[in-house]
Structure formats: C-alpha cells, structure tokens
Design a protein around this motif. Structure first.
Motif, PDB file in Angstrom:
ATOM      1  N   ALA A 124      -6.647  15.968  -0.812  1.00  0.00           N
ATOM      2  CA  ALA A 124      -6.660  15.255   0.407  1.00  0.00           C
ATOM      3  C   ALA A 124      -5.576  14.492   0.674  1.00  0.00           C
ATOM      4  CB  ALA A 124      -8.126  14.051  -0.090  1.00  0.00           C
ATOM      5  N   TRP A 125      -4.999  13.857  -0.530  1.00  0.00           N
ATOM      6  CA  TRP A 125      -3.642  13.246  -0.267  1.00  0.00           C
ATOM      7  C   TRP A 125      -2.580  14.080   0.367  1.00  0.00           C
ATOM      8  CZ3 TRP A 125      -4.073   8.204  -1.870  1.00  0.00           C
ATOM      9  CH2 TRP A 125      -2.794   7.429  -1.836  1.00  0.00           C
TER      10      TRP A 125
ATOM     11  N   LEU B 258      -3.062  16.905   2.206  1.00  0.00           N
ATOM     12  CA  LEU B 258      -3.524  17.172   3.476  1.00  0.00           C
ATOM     13  C   LEU B 258      -3.034  15.950   4.451  1.00  0.00           C
ATOM     14  CD1 LEU B 258      -6.914  19.036   3.023  1.00  0.00           C
ATOM     15  CD2 LEU B 258      -4.633  20.202   3.888  1.00  0.00           C
ATOM     16  N   VAL B 259      -3.296  14.906   4.338  1.00  0.00           N
ATOM     17  CA  VAL B 259      -2.967  13.794   4.884  1.00  0.00           C
ATOM     18  C   VAL B 259      -1.502  13.442   5.216  1.00  0.00           C
ATOM     19  CG1 VAL B 259      -3.070  11.151   5.076  1.00  0.00           C
ATOM     20  CG2 VAL B 259      -5.107  12.733   4.619  1.00  0.00           C
ATOM     21  N   GLY B 260      -0.886  13.586   3.767  1.00  0.00           N
ATOM     22  CA  GLY B 260       0.625  13.380   3.510  1.00  0.00           C
ATOM     23  C   GLY B 260       1.302  14.431   4.440  1.00  0.00           C
ATOM     24  N   ASP B 261       0.836  15.800   4.446  1.00  0.00           N
ATOM     25  CA  ASP B 261       1.552  16.808   5.277  1.00  0.00           C
ATOM     26  C   ASP B 261       1.285  16.796   6.785  1.00  0.00           C
ATOM     27  OD1 ASP B 261       2.625  17.692   2.774  1.00  0.00           O
ATOM     28  OD2 ASP B 261       1.142  19.249   2.805  1.00  0.00           O
ATOM     29  N   GLY B 262       0.323  15.713   7.221  1.00  0.00           N
ATOM     30  CA  GLY B 262       0.183  15.614   8.550  1.00  0.00           C
ATOM     31  C   GLY B 262      -0.831  16.361   9.301  1.00  0.00           C
ATOM     32  N   VAL B 263      -1.505  16.998   8.207  1.00  0.00           N
ATOM     33  CA  VAL B 263      -2.699  18.201   8.676  1.00  0.00           C
ATOM     34  C   VAL B 263      -3.895  17.430   9.239  1.00  0.00           C
ATOM     35  CG1 VAL B 263      -4.068  20.112   8.014  1.00  0.00           C
ATOM     36  CG2 VAL B 263      -1.830  19.873   6.881  1.00  0.00           C
ATOM     37  N   ILE B 264      -4.254  16.516   8.872  1.00  0.00           N
ATOM     38  CA  ILE B 264      -5.382  15.887   9.195  1.00  0.00           C
ATOM     39  C   ILE B 264      -5.360  14.346   8.993  1.00  0.00           C
ATOM     40  CG2 ILE B 264      -6.627  15.956   6.958  1.00  0.00           C
ATOM     41  CD1 ILE B 264      -9.450  16.781   8.447  1.00  0.00           C
TER      42      ILE B 264
ATOM     43  N   HIS C  69      -9.227   9.383   8.263  1.00  0.00           N
ATOM     44  CA  HIS C  69     -10.614   9.281   8.515  1.00  0.00           C
ATOM     45  C   HIS C  69     -11.266  10.753   8.835  1.00  0.00           C
ATOM     46  CE1 HIS C  69     -14.243   7.838  10.543  1.00  0.00           C
ATOM     47  NE2 HIS C  69     -13.997   8.856  11.721  1.00  0.00           N
ATOM     48  N   ASP C  70     -10.662  11.765   9.379  1.00  0.00           N
ATOM     49  CA  ASP C  70     -11.218  13.115   9.477  1.00  0.00           C
ATOM     50  C   ASP C  70     -11.472  13.743   8.040  1.00  0.00           C
ATOM     51  OD1 ASP C  70     -11.634  12.427  12.026  1.00  0.00           O
ATOM     52  OD2 ASP C  70     -10.146  14.106  12.814  1.00  0.00           O
ATOM     53  N   LEU C  71     -10.531  13.593   6.968  1.00  0.00           N
ATOM     54  CA  LEU C  71     -10.425  13.967   5.914  1.00  0.00           C
ATOM     55  C   LEU C  71     -11.608  13.543   5.257  1.00  0.00           C
ATOM     56  CD1 LEU C  71      -9.985  13.605   2.674  1.00  0.00           C
ATOM     57  CD2 LEU C  71      -9.080  15.584   3.621  1.00  0.00           C
TER      58      LEU C  71
ATOM     59  N   THR D 221       2.501   8.173   2.506  1.00  0.00           N
ATOM     60  CA  THR D 221       1.369   8.422   2.350  1.00  0.00           C
ATOM     61  C   THR D 221       0.309   7.272   1.922  1.00  0.00           C
ATOM     62  OG1 THR D 221       2.031  10.744   1.976  1.00  0.00           O
ATOM     63  CG2 THR D 221      -0.466  10.314   1.789  1.00  0.00           C
ATOM     64  N   GLU D 222       0.686   6.598   0.808  1.00  0.00           N
ATOM     65  CA  GLU D 222      -0.091   5.428   0.510  1.00  0.00           C
ATOM     66  C   GLU D 222      -0.436   4.372   1.659  1.00  0.00           C
ATOM     67  OE1 GLU D 222       1.760   2.746  -2.237  1.00  0.00           O
ATOM     68  OE2 GLU D 222      -0.166   2.431  -3.347  1.00  0.00           O
ATOM     69  N   GLN D 223       0.676   4.213   2.140  1.00  0.00           N
ATOM     70  CA  GLN D 223       0.662   3.159   3.402  1.00  0.00           C
ATOM     71  C   GLN D 223      -0.068   3.500   4.671  1.00  0.00           C
ATOM     72  OE1 GLN D 223       1.832   0.161   3.366  1.00  0.00           O
ATOM     73  NE2 GLN D 223       2.962   0.663   1.159  1.00  0.00           N
TER      74      GLN D 223
END
Ligand code: NAD
Length: 313
Positions: free
Chosen positions: A203-204, A206-212, A215-217, A273-275
């Motif tokens: 999850a981290w 996917l969000v960190g890489d700007g994929v999603i 909220h959507d994750l 990503t944490e921010q």
C-alpha cells in the motif's frame, strides 16, 4: 456462571475488551492493574460500554449488562487476584522487560494447572517465557483489537508449551466466542501481522510511487478485497476464483510471479510518503482523541454488524 476464575493482568484497551468477552460467557473475572485509578476508570468504561451495547441490542451473551458487570472485580494485589485462577490473560504494555517481570511474579504464585497467556502482538514466546518454572503452562494468545468485536486469536506456543495447555486455551477461546487459530511454532510477527505488514508495505509503495491516492488505496481493500476477506481467506479465494487451486495456479502462476517480482524494496515508512498519507488520513479523521474515538466507535459498530451477519450466514 462458569466454573473457574479468569484473571486479566493490565486493564488498558485490550484488558478491558478481554474482560468483556469473558464476562459475556459468564466467567468471573479479576481485573488486576498496578494503579487503582486505572482499575476504577476501566470498570467505569466497561460498565458504560456494556450499557450502550445492551441499549442497541448488541450485548453479547445471555446475561444482562448488570449481571455481566457484577462478574468483574478489580484488584491491585496480584497474589489474591491469582488465587484460584484457571486462566490468566496478561495485557500489560508491549515491553519485554515489563512482561518478563510480571511473568516472573506470576511464576512464583500460580498453581501447576493455571494457563498463563500473553496478549503480546509481536514479542516471541521464547523471549518472554524461557526460564520460567511454569514455562509448560505458558502460551501467547494474541487478540485482534478489539477482541470483543473481532474474534480471531492467534495461539503461539513456546517450544516447551504442553500440548494440553494449547488445547485448553483453544477450548476456552471457543467457549467465549472467539475464533482461535494455532501456530505450530513461533515466528516474528506471528501470522496476522506478517500478512498485515505485507499489505501495508505494498500500500505504502503504491501511494509513494504515485500510482493511487491514499483514499483510493483504502477503498481497494474496504470495497474490494475486504468484502470477501470477511468471509474467506486468500487460499479459498484462489480455489473459488478458478476451477480449484490447481487450475488457479495453472492459470495465474506466471502472472503472480511476474507481478511479485516487480514489488519494490521495504519502505522506510517516513519522509514524503508519510506526510502525504498523514495529510489524507487527517482530512478524513483529524488525529485528536475526540475525532479518533468517534471514528473508532463507528468502526466497532460496523464490526458488530458484521459479526452478526457472519453468525447468520
Ligand atoms: P494499554 O497501554 O492500553 O494498557 C496497558 C495496561 O497495563 C495499563 O492499564 C497499565 O496501567 C497496565 N500495567 C502497566 N504495568 C503493569 C504491571 N506491571 N502489572 C499490571 N498492569 C500493568 O495497552 P494495550 O493496548 O491494552 O496493550 C496490551 C497488550 O496487548 C500489549 O502487549 C499489546 O501489544 C497487546 N495487543 C494490543 C492490541 C492493540 O491494538 N491495542 C492488539 C493486540 C494485542
């Protein structure tokens, strides 16, 4: 009313929830803590929760809230708390030194057939119990927060735990309506957190890489995978999503390996990503006690409805 008394050591979040689960099945409980104010607060909180649940028809068990509350007594003297106990569930803070100290104290006062269980989320049984006189009676019984609403309990033995202790704990958990699973040997993170960390990790990334978006994750789980995971695990899902497991592997083996090879390294769970995740989570639920508690109450209500549904299907 059940025979035999249960002792809860530590009356925090998990201790209170365990006490409610045991009381719902009619067990007499001693709630032990080092601070009297903490016990008073815990009993008040348990009484309030029981009343609220009763009001909405969701109190577990056949006894009324007053009867259940009357089964729970507070105690700041470990020796008298433990006298006559058949089962002790330790719920002190997740700190090896505190746990070793309390199990050493218990080791000197328990009888030869009391079960000594720890609620630890991630400390290995061999770290807590090795060297105790009563090591054969010790086991980790790891609940999921809050155990009153989420039934799974991971039973993790020490290499020297007697099989009869595992069976006794298993039977007791069933009796109070929990869903125990047995790990054959200890492993860091047990089973639940290993699975959970695998999910958090991807999850981290996917969000960190700007994929999603964050909220959507979360929706991918809550409106996707989670819908069926409340009723069946990933292995049965494979079995049903093709003509059985063999057929699933035949069809999807290469794809699974290809995708898994593209997973990135373990995230550091810090920095940008944490921010980003913090900001998204706080927009939904500001991280102050009032908002967090309101959202937790909502979560617990959802879990209760789900538990009811699971009983019906
Ligand atoms: P908590 O901080 O809410 O409660 C700990 C309680 O232990 C406090 O009431 C404290 O006064 C008491 N305490 C401290 N030292 C003590 C001692 N020597 N003797 C007796 N009581 C003592 O913690 P919690 O969240 O309830 O967690 C308890 C255990 O359950 C931990 O091992 C934790 O890893 C495990 N657990 C927690 C969760 C969770 O999500 N909270 C889930 C599963 C397992």
């Amino acid at each position: 009313i059940q025979e035999g008394r249960v002792v809860i050591v530590g009356s925090g979040i998990i201790g209170c929830s365990w006490a409610m689960a045991f009381a719902s099945a009619g067990f007499q409980i001693k709630l032990y803590d080092i601070k009297q104010e903490q016990i008073t607060k815990a009993l008040e909180n348990i009484g309030k929760q029981m009343k609220e649940l009763e009001k909405i028809g969701m109190l577990k068990g056949s006894l009324k809230s007053d009867q259940q509350l009357a089964l729970i007594g507070g105690c700041t003297d470990l020796k008298s708390a433990v006298e006559g106990a058949v089962y002790i569930q330790e719920c002190t803070p997740e700190n090896l030194e505190i746990k070793k100290k309390i199990f050493n104290q218990l080791d000197n006062i328990v009888s030869n057939d009391t079960v000594l269980a720890s609620s630890t989320s991630c400390i290995l049984p061999s770290k807590i119990f090795t060297g105790l006189k009563h090591v054969k009676q010790c086991i980790v019984a790891h609940p999921v927060n809050p155990p009153y609403f989420v039934p799974l309990v991971e039973l993790v033995p020490h290499p020297e735990t007697e099989p009869s202790i595992i069976e006794k704990t298993f039977a007791l958990m069933k009796k109070i309506g929990q869903s125990p699973v047995k790990l054959m040997k200890e492993i860091d993170g047990f089973a639940l957190n290993r699975l959970q960390y695998a999910i958090i990790s991807e999850a981290w990334r996917l969000v960190g890489d700007g994929v999603i978006s964050p909220h959507d994750l979360d929706l991918v789980m809550s409106d996707g995978l989670g819908m069926r995971y409340a009723f069946m695990g990933p292995l049965e899902t494979m079995h049903l999503n093709a003509e059985g497991i063999l057929n699933y592997c035949d069809r999807y083996r290469d794809g699974m390996i290809r995708v898994l090879k593209s997973f990135g390294p373990i995230p550091d769970f810090a920095g940008e990503t944490e921010q980003k995740i913090n900001q998204a989570m706080c927009e939904q639920t500001p991280a102050d006690p009032a908002h967090l508690n309101a959202r937790r109450r909502w979560r617990d209500e959802c879990l209760l409805h789900l538990a009811k549904l699971k009983m019906e299907v």
